[in-house]
Design an enzyme around this catalytic site. Sequence first.
Site, PDB file in Angstrom:
ATOM      1  N   TYR A   1       0.823  -1.211   0.000  1.00  0.00           N
ATOM      2  CA  TYR A   1       0.000   0.000   0.000  1.00  0.00           C
ATOM      3  C   TYR A   1       0.857   1.262   0.000  1.00  0.00           C
ATOM      4  CZ  TYR A   1      -4.727  -1.902   0.714  1.00  0.00           C
ATOM      5  OH  TYR A   1      -5.943  -2.508   0.564  1.00  0.00           O
TER       6      TYR A   1
ATOM      7  N   LYS B   1       3.281 -15.201   1.746  1.00  0.00           N
ATOM      8  CA  LYS B   1       3.581 -16.051   0.594  1.00  0.00           C
ATOM      9  C   LYS B   1       5.100 -16.241   0.559  1.00  0.00           C
ATOM     10  CE  LYS B   1       1.466 -17.053  -2.838  1.00  0.00           C
ATOM     11  NZ  LYS B   1       1.068 -18.420  -3.277  1.00  0.00           N
TER      12      LYS B   1
ATOM     13  N   ASP C   1      -2.706 -17.985   0.308  1.00  0.00           N
ATOM     14  CA  ASP C   1      -3.734 -18.574  -0.569  1.00  0.00           C
ATOM     15  C   ASP C   1      -4.371 -19.789   0.095  1.00  0.00           C
ATOM     16  OD1 ASP C   1      -1.304 -19.914  -0.809  1.00  0.00           O
ATOM     17  OD2 ASP C   1      -1.573 -20.424  -2.927  1.00  0.00           O
TER      18      ASP C   1
ATOM     19  N   ASP D   1      -6.311  -7.244   3.735  1.00  0.00           N
ATOM     20  CA  ASP D   1      -7.458  -6.603   3.089  1.00  0.00           C
ATOM     21  C   ASP D   1      -8.372  -7.680   2.491  1.00  0.00           C
ATOM     22  OD1 ASP D   1      -8.990  -4.433   2.078  1.00  0.00           O
ATOM     23  OD2 ASP D   1      -8.029  -4.691   0.124  1.00  0.00           O
TER      24      ASP D   1
ATOM     25  N   ASP E   1     -12.104  -9.408   4.181  1.00  0.00           N
ATOM     26  CA  ASP E   1     -13.393  -9.372   3.475  1.00  0.00           C
ATOM     27  C   ASP E   1     -13.992 -10.776   3.397  1.00  0.00           C
ATOM     28  OD1 ASP E   1     -13.413  -6.644   3.008  1.00  0.00           O
ATOM     29  OD2 ASP E   1     -13.968  -6.855   0.894  1.00  0.00           O
TER      30      ASP E   1
HETATM   31  C1  IPM Z   1     -10.431  -1.521   3.827  1.00  0.00           C
HETATM   32  C2  IPM Z   1     -10.688  -0.851   2.516  1.00  0.00           C
HETATM   33  C3  IPM Z   1      -9.561   0.142   2.262  1.00  0.00           C
HETATM   34  C4  IPM Z   1      -8.302  -0.635   2.078  1.00  0.00           C
HETATM   35  C5  IPM Z   1      -9.791   1.115   1.103  1.00  0.00           C
HETATM   36  C6  IPM Z   1     -11.082   1.882   1.244  1.00  0.00           C
HETATM   37  C7  IPM Z   1      -8.634   2.068   0.959  1.00  0.00           C
HETATM   38  O1  IPM Z   1     -10.830  -1.785   1.512  1.00  0.00           O
HETATM   39  O2  IPM Z   1     -10.293  -0.823   4.847  1.00  0.00           O
HETATM   40  O3  IPM Z   1     -10.372  -2.760   3.841  1.00  0.00           O
HETATM   41  O4  IPM Z   1      -7.989  -1.140   0.980  1.00  0.00           O
HETATM   42  O5  IPM Z   1      -7.558  -0.771   3.057  1.00  0.00           O
HETATM   43 MG    MG Z   2     -10.891  -3.807   2.200  1.00  0.00          MG
END
Ligand code: IPM
Ligand code: MG
Length: 368
Positions: free
Chosen positions: A142, A192, A225, A249, A253
């Site tokens: 990032y 990884k 993975d 990230d 999710d």
């Molecule tokens: C998260 C989001 C952020 C990230 C975005 C909005 C920059 O996806 O907090 O998971 O990628 O970190």
């Molecule tokens: Mg995210």
Amino acid sequence: MTNSSLLILPGDGIGPEVMAEVNRIIEWFGDRRGLVFDVSEDLVGGCAYDVHGVPLADATMARAQEVDAVLLGAVGGPKYDNLDFSVKPERGLLRLRKEMDLFANLRPAQCFDALADFSSLKRDVVAGLDIMIVRELTSGIYFGEPRGIFEEGNERVGINTQRYTESEIDRVARAAFELARKRGNKVCSMEKANVMESGILWREVVQKVHDADYPDVELSHMYADAGAMQLCRWPKQFDVIVTDNLFGDLLSDAAAMLTGSLGMLPSASLGAPMANGRPKALYEPVHGSAPDIAGQGKANPIACVLSFAMALRYSFDKGDEAARLEQAVEKVLADGVRTADLLGEEGATPVSTSQMGDAILAALDASL
Ligand code: IPM
Ligand code: MG
């Protein structure tokens, strides 16, 4: 004694709607529990760009550095899709994370029993799930340099750099081990190392921190993975997962969806301790700004409400009041109160964002 200070940044999309419910809950704790906060509110993301031409004004950044905790809604929206990269709404959030040095991002994925049937996985795979992803938040791909889109011969090349120093890995590993000791005492580190040098270093440093200072915690390593696959196959094998910024990230999710809805999950981003001994901190729901439903009163405020519960626990040392709020949410869900995201295809009528807020406040009243 001075009050604790809270900076509220509702942001874009559904951010202001869900934060409105949190504001009512903050007031409730002031009125009924004597927990009075000095609350200030400001802009972040697209709404800040509209006013200031940048997604985070310097004055807002300075204020964020001063307060005991920052509570953020969400940033971004289609209106800002074509902005220059440097002023995109997301840059406001990334600036907060970076300048406050919030290196440890705690993303719990907890499956409320009342929602176990809403997961896309089978009930027995997710019921009772309680895992914590610790995502490194201020380094890695990032932020690594070089980055950019460059000319190379007769075409362009897009470059991002995965970069981790030993000390960056060390401090997030410690955060994970400390948390594990207060939970199931297990850490699984994901990288990884089979293809990335940064992954090899990651694995080495995590192991070294473990052997030196946390030998009592059970540590395992997994390629990210395979970790994604195991999260979908049998997530209850995990307690704390520690991983880098990008893998975190993605994995968070995926973990979020195990619980039935992205609208349920809070997060805490913690940095080094301040003068008062509490960590620098920003709390935000894991979900985004959901522009498709913004402004319609459909959004589920629970992730944002639970983010405030995390603030009570990690910034204000009020674990008992955090539990009170979490139990109020659990009760509301057990009673069958559902925003649209928590209903199956042919479900009953959903409640609105503010009706969900009403129900949580009623459950809080009942807890007294
Ligand atoms: C998260 C989001 C952020 C990230 C975005 C909005 C920059 O996806 O907090 O998971 O990628 O970190
Ligand atoms: Mg995210």
